[in-house]
Each structure stands twice: as C-alpha cells, then as structure tokens.
Design a protein around this motif. Structure first.
Motif, short mmCIF file in Angstrom:
data_model
loop_
_atom_site.label_atom_id
_atom_site.label_comp_id
_atom_site.label_asym_id
_atom_site.label_seq_id
_atom_site.Cartn_x
_atom_site.Cartn_y
_atom_site.Cartn_z
N GLY A 87 0.79 -1.22 0.00
CA GLY A 87 0.00 0.00 0.00
C GLY A 87 0.82 1.27 0.00
N VAL A 88 2.13 1.16 -0.22
CA VAL A 88 2.98 2.35 -0.06
C VAL A 88 2.78 3.37 -1.18
N ASP A 89 2.37 2.93 -2.36
CA ASP A 89 2.13 3.85 -3.47
C ASP A 89 0.76 4.50 -3.30
N GLY A 121 -7.76 -7.01 -4.26
CA GLY A 121 -7.34 -6.58 -2.94
C GLY A 121 -6.53 -5.31 -2.86
N GLY A 122 -6.41 -4.56 -3.93
CA GLY A 122 -5.65 -3.31 -3.88
C GLY A 122 -4.16 -3.52 -3.81
N ARG A 123 -3.64 -4.42 -4.61
CA ARG A 123 -2.21 -4.72 -4.65
C ARG A 123 -1.67 -4.58 -6.07
N GLY A 124 -0.44 -4.14 -6.16
CA GLY A 124 0.34 -4.29 -7.38
C GLY A 124 -0.09 -3.48 -8.58
N MET A 125 -0.81 -2.38 -8.38
CA MET A 125 -1.21 -1.58 -9.53
C MET A 125 -1.33 -0.12 -9.12
N ALA A 126 -0.82 0.77 -9.95
CA ALA A 126 -0.99 2.20 -9.73
C ALA A 126 -1.76 2.78 -10.90
#
Length: 396
Positions: free
Chosen positions: A170-172, A232-237
């Motif tokens: 979740g850092v981005d 799940g809100g991972r790995g994509m910006a």
C-alpha cells in the motif's frame, strides 16, 4: 474414517484464492500415499469472471462460477475455502455451514467483533461441520520448530517476544482503493498482516492476556477509485484523482503481556517502502534466543548454551527432517532444500482434509472459527488501546 472422495471449491480467485486452489490440488501429494481419500477439484468462484475462469483452468478445477450462492447450493461440494473481502465472510460462511459444507476461511475471520461472534456461534451450533481459520504461519516448518523449542523448555523460561510484519503493497498512494482499505480502524494492516503476527506470538508464547501502548496510523488518507480486476488493492498504480477515503490503519504498533508472564512488542505495516513481505521475530528465553526471518525461511537462528563460553553466538540451523511438517512434506525433503510460504498452505489443506475425513495423521488440527473470534478480540483490544492513548486493555 471415510474413503469417499472429498469435493472442494474455492470462493475467491485473487492471489490468496489461487494459493488455496493450488493447496487443495497439492494436499494428496504429501506424506503417506493412499491415506487421504481422493480429492475432487470441483469449482472456483469469483465475481470477476476472468479470474474465476483462469483459475479453474490453471489449477484443473472442473468448473467455475461468478456467484458464491451457486457453491452453497451445489450438492456435489463438501469443502469450501472462503478467500474474499473480510466483510463478506459472515454471510458466505453461515450459508455454507447451514448447507452442511466444511469451511476454511481466510483470516481475519471478519472485520467486526459482532460478526466474528455470530460466525462462531453458527459454527458451534453445527458440530458436524468442520470450520477452520487460515493462520497458516503456524504451519511454517521453521516457525513451528521455534514453537516446539519454546514449549519443550529448550529456550528456558520465555520472557520476551519481538516481532514485525512489514509489507509495501500500500505504499504507493496511486494504488486504487479496495476492500483492504475499507472497514473500521484495526481491520487494516492490523487485520491483514498483524493478525498473522499476533497468532505467531501466541503460537510460540501462549495466550496474550493484555494489550497496551497501541498506536494505529493512517499514512495515506485517500486513494484513487477502485479498478475492476485488481485483487485486494495490490500491485497496480493508476493516474486518477485520489477521492476515496481510506478508513483503516496503514501502520499498527502495540505491546502484549502473555499469561505466562512474558512481554512482547509487535509492529506491522502495509506501507513499508521496499519490504514486499517481511515477517521476522526474535524469542528470548533464559537459556536461549531463537530468531526467524521469512526471507530466509529455510533456516532458523539459535543462540543457546551448547557452545563454550566466549564462543557463543547465533548459529544457522537449516530446516530438515526433524522440523515439523518437513519430512514427507515435499518431494525433496532433505536439509538445504528449504521451505517457502506456499508450503504452509499445502500443509494446512492436508490437515483440514484429514479432519474432514476423520483421519489422525499426527497433524495438529486447523484452528476453528472460535480461534478466529479470539484473534478478532485481540485486534479489537489493540484498536481500543489506540483509541484511549495506549491504555491497557484486557483480552476477554
């Protein structure tokens, strides 16, 4: 003991759902052949059809569905993994239990204390159904070995546990909103990775009786809108305005007091830059110190009294056949091969299927929904402590 084939399904085809799908597939390959009844890979379900279809095809399941109610209604399914958003767990689990299906639910059991209690009550009202909560790290060979050392007295009197689980998913701030970022404080990083760390602490040191000094922090206050097909809100910006409010915690820290007198400190994060999946801990006793780092999962570090004074220090011990789960747990079960996080899902699936079939293979049972409810009570105590400036809160 039943020899009838066991038919399994998975609800949720994101990252963890695919791992459950693989685990059911692998379970029959572990330990003694022919002990477990045949496992039939029946169905994968996900509301996002491409996920469901791809997972069913990849892992060899017979069919796929987009509505979990099809799984609940199917008379040819015995065992179901629930691997979807936390807030959906209660409705799905209760329907499956009432349909007579055995249920393995991913942690945390749900995102509220009330729902967790209700799920546990339904499970206890139907003792013919096996329920389990997915605290898989207690199945990691190295972690289970350290727990064994602690419980056998090899560490002496255990008095201090220090653990952290830091992730960067979740850092981005441009990572879109998803179910992980919704729900009450205490259901964010604490519920996601902190529940694992707390369970590991109790697995090794025994029950926690009191929480104090808790702090919950939301670092990224808003995120872009959700994107279909992002699990799940991972790995994509995405390049979109951050308009969705983050409702729960990015970082959690707290102290724990155990019933045996030990104390502990735990720190968890989903915004730890550069740490994709960093779980590590130290356990201190009067005779030894044991340490674990998931990045070096095929070993533990042990510093004890076996060396001569002046020559003591942490020594590397490779996982091998004297570690729990290791012997027969893979096709290459000798020291130096190592172990990875995926293995613990396979061991968990094997143990759960043994429970369903009534087989005693010497594997500890998968903790039930009641255990998951206790874990939610601990999370709730952390949130309560944080809301009251770190005040001590008893676990009840």
């Amino acid at each position: 003991m039943s020899t009838k084939p066991i038919s399994v399904a998975v609800i949720g085809a994101g990252m963890a759902g695919r791992t459950h799908a693989n685990a059911w597939r692998q379970a029959s390959t572990l330990y003694e052949p022919g002990v477990l009844p045949p496992v039939r890979l029946a169905a994968i379900c996900d509301a996002f059809e491409p996920f469901a279809k791809a997972s069913a095809e990849s892992y060899g399941y017979e069919r796929y569905a987009t509505d979990w109610k099809e799984i609940a209604a199917a008379d040819d399914i015995d065992v179901v993994s629930i691997v979807v958003a936390n807030r959906l767990h209660r409705e799905i689990a209760e329907a499956l239990i009432l349909a007579g299906k055995h249920v393995l639910c991913e942690k945390p059991l749900t995102d509220t204390l009330e729902d967790a209690k209700a799920m546990t009550e339904v499970a206890e009202a139907h003792p013919e159904v096996v329920t389990g909560i997915g605290f898989g790290y207690r199945r990691h060979a190295s972690i289970a070995k350290i727990a064994e050392l602690a419980q056998n007295g090899d560490l002496g009197e255990v008095f201090h546990f220090d653990g952290r689980y830091w992730c960067d998913y979740g850092v981005d701030p441009n990572t879109p909103i998803a179910w992980r970022y919704k729900g009450p404080m205490g259901s964010g990083a604490l519920g996601d990775v902190g529940s694992h760390m707390t369970d590991v602490a109790e697995f090794i040191c025994g029950p926690i009786k009191r929480i104090s000094g808790a702090t919950l922090s939301t670092v990224i206050k808003k995120r872009p809108p959700a994107v279909e097909g992002v699990a799940g809100g991972r790995g994509m910006a995405v390049e979109a305005e951050a308009t969705e409010v983050v409702e729960n915690d990015d970082v959690a820290m707290f102290n724990a007091e155990f019933e045996n007198g030990a104390v502990g400190s735990i720190s968890v994060s989903r915004v730890a830059f550069g740490d994709p999946n960093a779980l590590m801990f130290d356990v201190m006793g009067t005779k030894a110190k044991a340490s674990f780092d998931l990045a070096r999962g095929g070993e533990i570090l042990l510093n004890d009294e076996t060396a001569e004074p002046g020559m003591r220090g942490p020594r590397q011990i490779l996982t091998g056949q004297n570690f729990p789960y290791f012997k027969g747990g893979s096709s290459m079960d000798f020291a130096g091969v190592g172990t990875i996080q995926i293995d613990q899902f396979n061991f968990q699936a094997r143990a759960f299927l043994c429970q369903v079939a009534g087989i005693d293979e010497g594997l500890p049972p998968v903790p039930s929904f009641a255990h998951g409810y206790r874990a939610i009570r601990i999370q709730n105590a952390v949130a309560e402590s944080a809301a009251n400036n770190g005040a001590a809160v008893e676990i009840n």
